[in-house]
Design an enzyme around this catalytic site. Structure first.
Site, PDB file in Angstrom:
ATOM      1  N   GLN A 246       0.843  -1.194   0.000  1.00 12.10           N
ATOM      2  CA  GLN A 246       0.000   0.000   0.000  1.00 12.10           C
ATOM      3  C   GLN A 246       0.882   1.250   0.000  1.00 12.10           C
ATOM      4  O   GLN A 246       1.961   1.264   0.582  1.00 12.10           O
ATOM      5  CB  GLN A 246      -0.932   0.003   1.208  1.00 12.10           C
ATOM      6  CG  GLN A 246      -1.944  -1.126   1.232  1.00 12.10           C
ATOM      7  CD  GLN A 246      -3.021  -1.014   0.161  1.00 12.10           C
ATOM      8  OE1 GLN A 246      -3.118  -0.005  -0.547  1.00 12.10           O
ATOM      9  NE2 GLN A 246      -3.820  -2.047   0.027  1.00 12.10           N
ATOM     10  N   CYS A 367      -8.585  -0.012  -5.866  1.00 16.56           N
ATOM     11  CA  CYS A 367      -7.890   1.232  -6.209  1.00 16.56           C
ATOM     12  C   CYS A 367      -8.425   1.822  -7.514  1.00 16.56           C
ATOM     13  O   CYS A 367      -7.841   2.752  -8.055  1.00 16.56           O
ATOM     14  CB  CYS A 367      -6.389   0.995  -6.313  1.00 16.56           C
ATOM     15  SG  CYS A 367      -5.929  -0.211  -7.572  1.00 16.56           S
TER      16      CYS A 367
END
Length: 419
Positions: A246, A367
């Site tokens: 991340q 995402c």
């Protein structure tokens, strides 16, 4: 030829859109209502100047903003920026005919990006090190990156330049990924190909001079002076070189908190597209977890971290290509909850299997708002209800957005399916 246009609205990638007789023109780093001077290149344009500025415009804090393609929104005031990101997500959901409440945007930038990728190129006799310009292969040379974590902010360009100097004889384009870990910098170099023994020895010496934790070429460790550890919950993980991570520490913590809160009553959880375990290792504090990821190296790292961390419930791992071999409904039915965190392409094949399963809870982390909406629509068409949509802004100053969706199978439809 320069011309003047008025910006009507922003697109999903933060480009301003001007409507003209020949069609829409996309202009970077402008705001709705602004009158700007541009030079066209087809449907795209370069910004020459802002003639009438929006009251929502502010001065970018990065001196490289006008040239660098890394950030797209530093010219927006914070309130406008948040509203634009929220509305972009809402528009994407509306296009997919999804009605669900969208919660306020969570700022998860924290101290900044913990990983950057700098490029080394040789377009002429000189070596150029930096980021790419927008829609270009031109290198914008930088001395620092203000959106990176403090250690990376100042040191990353120098590390990339030093590595480029050691490998410049081949004059190959290099992409140098630098991650700030608990034990120092983890560096993976892509683009060079196999090394000569002399180059390998030279890089080992350089890693010592730069005090790197690990230096790899295409994921192959040249030297590991200290295990480059990432803290995930109570566990310490050493991910494979260059593997998924991340973007920010706070982003990972925020996403993991939302996932674990949603799954707090689930006894057995499947963590699909699990990476090295940012969710699995936290979920295992209360639940049994089966983690599935394509990359065997990530599965090995997760398993090693699990075994070294006392007090966790059982974690099992499986290396499997979920795009080609999604978990089938009989496999899924063994779980109380499924967590999905796929790459940008989404998890369409897996969503279709979940749609015919009896899994009561799906937590979707994405995402990409468009593929999130596509996969959520598949689940909703089979009886899942999208209870919550939470936007998480860990890619601050860019158009990218993390989305967490909590989908629960409606009881009435579950009972009718079982009958």
């Amino acid at each position: 030829m320069a011309e003047q246009v008025v910006i009507k609205r922003l697109g999903a990638k933060a480009d301003g859109i001007a409507d003209t007789a020949t069609g829409p023109i996309f202009v970077p780093k402008v705001l709705p209502g602004e009158t700007v001077t541009i030079e066209r290149d087809g449907s795209r344009a370069d910004l020459i100047g802002v003639d009438v500025a929006s009251p929502e415009r502010e001065v970018p804090f990065c001196p490289y903003f006008d040239e660098c393609g890394g950030c797209a929104t530093q010219h927006m005031k914070h309130g406008f920026y948040q509203s634009w990101k929220q509305e972009t997500l809402a528009h994407t959901l509306r296009q997919a005919r999804i009605e669900a409440p969208i919660e306020p945007l969570i700022d998860a930038h924290g101290e900044g990006r913990r990983r950057v990728t700098l490029h080394v190129r040789f377009p002429d006799r000189a070596m150029h090190v930096g980021y790419m310009a927008a829609r270009s292969h031109k290198i914008v040379e930088i001395g620092f990156c203000p959106i990176a974590e403090p250690p990376l902010k100042e040191q990353a360009p120098g590390i990339a330049r030093a590595i480029g100097e050691h490998l410049k004889a081949a004059r190959k384009p290099l992409d140098i990924q630098i991650t700030n870990t608990q034990t120092g910098f983890d560096v993976d170099v892509r683009g060079h190909g196999p090394l000569k023994d002399t180059d390998r020895l030279s890089l080992i010496d350089l890693a010592q001079k730069l005090d790197l934790s690990r230096l790899s070429i295409h994921g192959d460790a040249i030297v590991e002076r200290r295990p480059p550890a990432i803290i995930m919950g109570r566990a310490s993980v050493v991910p494979p070189a260059g593997s998924f991570l991340q973007a920010t520490r706070l982003g990972e913590e925020t996403l993991a908190r939302l996932v674990t809160e949603a799954c707090e009553r689930s006894k057995r959880i499947a963590d699909l597209f699990s990476g090295s375990g940012p969710f699995a290792l936290r979920l295992a504090e209360k639940s049994e977890v089966h983690a599935v990821e394509y990359d065997q190296g990530s599965m090995t790292a997760l398993d090693k971290a699990f075994r070294a961390t006392p007090g966790l419930r059982r974690i099992t791992t499986e290396a499997r290509d979920l795009f080609r071999r999604p978990l089938l409904s009989p496999e899924l039915n063994a779980f109380d909850a499924v967590v999905l965190d796929p790459p940008r392409a989404g998890a369409e094949a897996q969503a279709k299997q979940l749609a015919v399963s009896k899994v009561p809870l799906v937590v979707s982390v994405s995402c990409d708002a468009a593929t999130f909406a596509r996969d959520a629509a598949i689940l909703m068409s089979s009886g899942y209800r999208l209870e919550r949509v939470i936007p998480v802004d860990q890619f601050k100053h860019s158009p990218h957005l993390e989305v967490v969706g909590i989908l629960r199978r409606e009881v009435a439809k579950t009972l009718s399916r079982r009958r």
